[in-house]
Motif scaffolding. Structure first.
Motif, PDB file in Angstrom:
ATOM      1  N   THR A   1     114.645  52.160  -2.077  1.00 60.82           N
ATOM      2  CA  THR A   1     115.991  51.498  -1.874  1.00 60.82           C
ATOM      3  C   THR A   1     115.536  50.439  -0.702  1.00 60.82           C
ATOM      4  O   THR A   1     116.494  49.663  -0.342  1.00 60.82           O
ATOM      5  N   ASP A   2     114.303  50.394  -0.122  1.00 63.05           N
ATOM      6  CA  ASP A   2     113.908  49.495   0.987  1.00 63.05           C
ATOM      7  C   ASP A   2     114.955  49.775   2.181  1.00 63.05           C
ATOM      8  O   ASP A   2     115.099  48.690   2.790  1.00 63.05           O
ATOM      9  N   LYS A   3     115.121  50.877   2.741  1.00 61.20           N
ATOM     10  CA  LYS A   3     116.026  51.135   3.567  1.00 61.20           C
ATOM     11  C   LYS A   3     115.404  52.210   4.518  1.00 61.20           C
ATOM     12  O   LYS A   3     114.544  53.018   4.272  1.00 61.20           O
ATOM     13  N   ILE A   4     115.935  52.104   5.876  1.00 61.25           N
ATOM     14  CA  ILE A   4     115.385  53.140   6.995  1.00 61.25           C
ATOM     15  C   ILE A   4     116.715  54.071   6.923  1.00 61.25           C
ATOM     16  O   ILE A   4     117.709  53.641   7.230  1.00 61.25           O
ATOM     17  N   TYR A   5     116.355  55.371   6.593  1.00 66.74           N
ATOM     18  CA  TYR A   5     117.474  56.464   7.086  1.00 66.74           C
ATOM     19  C   TYR A   5     117.157  57.135   8.263  1.00 66.74           C
ATOM     20  O   TYR A   5     115.772  57.463   8.623  1.00 66.74           O
ATOM     21  N   LEU A   6     117.991  57.437   9.084  1.00 68.22           N
ATOM     22  CA  LEU A   6     117.970  57.830  10.448  1.00 68.22           C
ATOM     23  C   LEU A   6     119.205  58.946  10.629  1.00 68.22           C
ATOM     24  O   LEU A   6     120.297  58.917   9.944  1.00 68.22           O
ATOM     25  N   ASN A   7     118.596  60.069  11.163  1.00 64.76           N
ATOM     26  CA  ASN A   7     119.200  61.415  11.280  1.00 64.76           C
ATOM     27  C   ASN A   7     120.688  60.879  11.819  1.00 64.76           C
ATOM     28  O   ASN A   7     120.813  60.436  13.011  1.00 64.76           O
ATOM     29  N   ARG A   8     121.931  61.275  11.426  1.00 60.92           N
ATOM     30  CA  ARG A   8     123.103  60.850  12.007  1.00 60.92           C
ATOM     31  C   ARG A   8     123.169  61.399  13.495  1.00 60.92           C
ATOM     32  O   ARG A   8     124.151  60.764  14.373  1.00 60.92           O
TER      33      ARG A   8
ATOM     34  N   ILE B   1     111.228  52.683  15.110  1.00 60.78           N
ATOM     35  CA  ILE B   1     110.140  51.948  15.361  1.00 60.78           C
ATOM     36  C   ILE B   1     109.162  52.541  14.289  1.00 60.78           C
ATOM     37  O   ILE B   1     108.456  51.854  13.613  1.00 60.78           O
ATOM     38  N   HIS B   2     109.056  53.781  14.371  1.00 68.00           N
ATOM     39  CA  HIS B   2     108.408  54.468  13.332  1.00 68.00           C
ATOM     40  C   HIS B   2     108.376  54.073  11.825  1.00 68.00           C
ATOM     41  O   HIS B   2     107.415  53.838  11.018  1.00 68.00           O
ATOM     42  N   GLU B   3     109.673  54.583  11.523  1.00 71.38           N
ATOM     43  CA  GLU B   3     110.001  54.037  10.035  1.00 71.38           C
ATOM     44  C   GLU B   3     110.016  52.598   9.672  1.00 71.38           C
ATOM     45  O   GLU B   3     109.413  52.260   8.691  1.00 71.38           O
ATOM     46  N   GLY B   4     110.067  51.643  10.670  1.00 72.50           N
ATOM     47  CA  GLY B   4     109.728  50.394  10.498  1.00 72.50           C
ATOM     48  C   GLY B   4     108.355  49.918  10.257  1.00 72.50           C
ATOM     49  O   GLY B   4     108.118  49.048   9.586  1.00 72.50           O
ATOM     50  N   ARG B   5     107.602  50.771  11.016  1.00 70.45           N
ATOM     51  CA  ARG B   5     106.047  50.736  10.830  1.00 70.45           C
ATOM     52  C   ARG B   5     105.583  50.873   8.993  1.00 70.45           C
ATOM     53  O   ARG B   5     104.989  50.313   8.640  1.00 70.45           O
ATOM     54  N   HIS B   6     106.535  52.014   8.662  1.00 73.07           N
ATOM     55  CA  HIS B   6     105.982  52.278   7.158  1.00 73.07           C
ATOM     56  C   HIS B   6     106.813  51.110   6.313  1.00 73.07           C
ATOM     57  O   HIS B   6     106.112  50.962   5.375  1.00 73.07           O
ATOM     58  N   ALA B   7     107.928  50.673   6.575  1.00 71.19           N
ATOM     59  CA  ALA B   7     108.386  49.253   6.060  1.00 71.19           C
ATOM     60  C   ALA B   7     107.294  48.217   6.042  1.00 71.19           C
ATOM     61  O   ALA B   7     106.940  47.713   5.060  1.00 71.19           O
ATOM     62  N   TYR B   8     106.650  48.066   7.303  1.00 71.22           N
ATOM     63  CA  TYR B   8     105.281  47.213   7.547  1.00 71.22           C
ATOM     64  C   TYR B   8     104.307  47.478   6.542  1.00 71.22           C
ATOM     65  O   TYR B   8     103.741  46.470   5.977  1.00 71.22           O
ATOM     66  N   GLN B   9     103.859  48.736   6.560  1.00 74.74           N
ATOM     67  CA  GLN B   9     102.753  49.405   5.681  1.00 74.74           C
ATOM     68  C   GLN B   9     103.182  48.912   4.327  1.00 74.74           C
ATOM     69  O   GLN B   9     102.514  48.525   3.432  1.00 74.74           O
ATOM     70  N   ASN B  10     104.144  49.258   3.880  1.00 74.06           N
ATOM     71  CA  ASN B  10     104.597  49.053   2.305  1.00 74.06           C
ATOM     72  C   ASN B  10     104.607  47.397   2.199  1.00 74.06           C
ATOM     73  O   ASN B  10     103.969  46.938   0.835  1.00 74.06           O
ATOM     74  N   ASP B  11     105.003  46.416   3.102  1.00 71.68           N
ATOM     75  CA  ASP B  11     105.037  45.310   2.781  1.00 71.68           C
ATOM     76  C   ASP B  11     103.500  44.841   2.557  1.00 71.68           C
ATOM     77  O   ASP B  11     103.068  43.725   1.837  1.00 71.68           O
ATOM     78  N   CYS B  12     102.554  45.338   3.521  1.00 71.69           N
ATOM     79  CA  CYS B  12     101.171  45.046   3.297  1.00 71.69           C
ATOM     80  C   CYS B  12     100.578  45.577   2.139  1.00 71.69           C
ATOM     81  O   CYS B  12      99.770  44.683   1.564  1.00 71.69           O
ATOM     82  N   ALA B  13     100.891  46.747   1.661  1.00 77.52           N
ATOM     83  CA  ALA B  13     100.742  47.191   0.466  1.00 77.52           C
ATOM     84  C   ALA B  13     100.864  46.308  -0.781  1.00 77.52           C
ATOM     85  O   ALA B  13     100.072  46.171  -1.853  1.00 77.52           O
ATOM     86  N   THR B  14     102.051  45.778  -0.586  1.00 77.01           N
ATOM     87  CA  THR B  14     102.696  45.279  -1.832  1.00 77.01           C
ATOM     88  C   THR B  14     102.234  43.736  -1.654  1.00 77.01           C
ATOM     89  O   THR B  14     102.587  42.621  -2.420  1.00 77.01           O
TER      90      THR B  14
ATOM     91  N   GLU C   1     100.719  58.045   8.402  1.00 75.01           N
ATOM     92  CA  GLU C   1     101.741  58.796   9.644  1.00 75.01           C
ATOM     93  C   GLU C   1     100.968  58.665  10.971  1.00 75.01           C
ATOM     94  O   GLU C   1     101.708  58.455  11.757  1.00 75.01           O
ATOM     95  N   LEU C   2      99.818  58.755  11.067  1.00 75.16           N
ATOM     96  CA  LEU C   2      98.839  58.589  12.179  1.00 75.16           C
ATOM     97  C   LEU C   2      99.073  57.114  12.777  1.00 75.16           C
ATOM     98  O   LEU C   2      99.295  56.905  13.895  1.00 75.16           O
ATOM     99  N   ASP C   3      98.942  56.114  11.767  1.00 72.74           N
ATOM    100  CA  ASP C   3      99.418  54.752  12.250  1.00 72.74           C
ATOM    101  C   ASP C   3     100.653  54.568  12.742  1.00 72.74           C
ATOM    102  O   ASP C   3     100.908  53.924  13.682  1.00 72.74           O
ATOM    103  N   ALA C   4     101.852  55.049  11.801  1.00 70.27           N
ATOM    104  CA  ALA C   4     102.934  54.973  12.439  1.00 70.27           C
ATOM    105  C   ALA C   4     103.309  55.550  13.840  1.00 70.27           C
ATOM    106  O   ALA C   4     104.116  55.065  14.424  1.00 70.27           O
ATOM    107  N   ASN C   5     102.931  56.887  13.718  1.00 71.27           N
ATOM    108  CA  ASN C   5     102.986  57.447  15.173  1.00 71.27           C
ATOM    109  C   ASN C   5     102.371  56.476  16.526  1.00 71.27           C
ATOM    110  O   ASN C   5     102.856  56.612  17.499  1.00 71.27           O
ATOM    111  N   ALA C   6     101.224  56.097  16.040  1.00 73.39           N
ATOM    112  CA  ALA C   6     100.570  55.346  17.339  1.00 73.39           C
ATOM    113  C   ALA C   6     101.187  54.087  17.605  1.00 73.39           C
ATOM    114  O   ALA C   6     101.207  53.711  18.611  1.00 73.39           O
ATOM    115  N   TYR C   7     101.777  53.561  16.478  1.00 74.77           N
ATOM    116  CA  TYR C   7     102.541  52.420  16.677  1.00 74.77           C
ATOM    117  C   TYR C   7     103.600  52.566  17.521  1.00 74.77           C
ATOM    118  O   TYR C   7     104.103  51.640  18.397  1.00 74.77           O
TER     119      TYR C   7
END
Length: 181
Positions: A95-102, A119-132, A173-179
């Protein structure tokens, strides 16, 4: 939480925000983040409860927008949804969205966990942009990718982790946590 401490101490000052960046300005600028709305909402328990729910939602979105600019990627929409208490959030490449606990909208004590999750989930979006191939990976992510590809552990680069330990040891996950820290 290094980024959160920097936020509280005002280290992310400056006069640039997502709204006033022109296309001629570089995306990667250490002074891009100006925590105007999220400092208003998240600086204290009192300021959290004095902010409307809508302002808190906008503050989380502004945080995502500002970090997206810092990472040189398009911001993702933050969607708040009901999740179990042990779930913080997720990035979906489908969906290219970040879902956050209400719950992050109503609990002042977890406001920094909510910021960390954005910030963590945004890093995953960044990882996806890099992978694609949308953006180039920074040195930290490139090191993670290289290490994971050379690993002899089966499934170390898999995005589907069937157990908690596998999830926490997953290189992305380690990368996103560290970021986010």
């Amino acid at each position: 939480m290094g980024i959160i401490n920097n936020f509280l101490s005002g280290i992310f000052g400056g006069n640039k925000t997502v709204d006033n960046l022109s296309s001629s300005q570089p995306f990667l600028d250490d002074n891009v983040i100006q925590p105007s709305l999220y400092s208003k909402c998240f600086a204290s328990e009192e300021s959290f409860y004095n902010s409307s729910r809508e302002e808190r939602m906008q503050a989380f979105q502004q945080l995502e927008n500002d970090f997206a600019v810092k990472q040189g990627r398009a911001p993702r929409q933050i969607v708040f949804k009901d999740m179990s208490v042990d779930e913080c959030g997720a990035y979906s490449s489908d969906t290219d969205k970040i879902y956050l606990n209400r719950n992050y909208l109503d609990d002042a004590y977890s406001r920094f966990d909510g910021m960390d999750t954005v910030i963590h989930e945004g890093r995953h979006a960044y990882q996806n942009d890099c992978a694609t191939g949308i953006v180039a990976a920074d040195e930290d992510l490139q090191r993670v990718n290289d290490g994971a590809k050379m690993s002899s552990l089966p499934g170390v680069y898999s995005s589907s982790c069937s157990d908690k330990l596998g999830y926490y040891l997953n290189p992305l996950e380690l990368d996103a946590n560290a970021y986010a820290c």
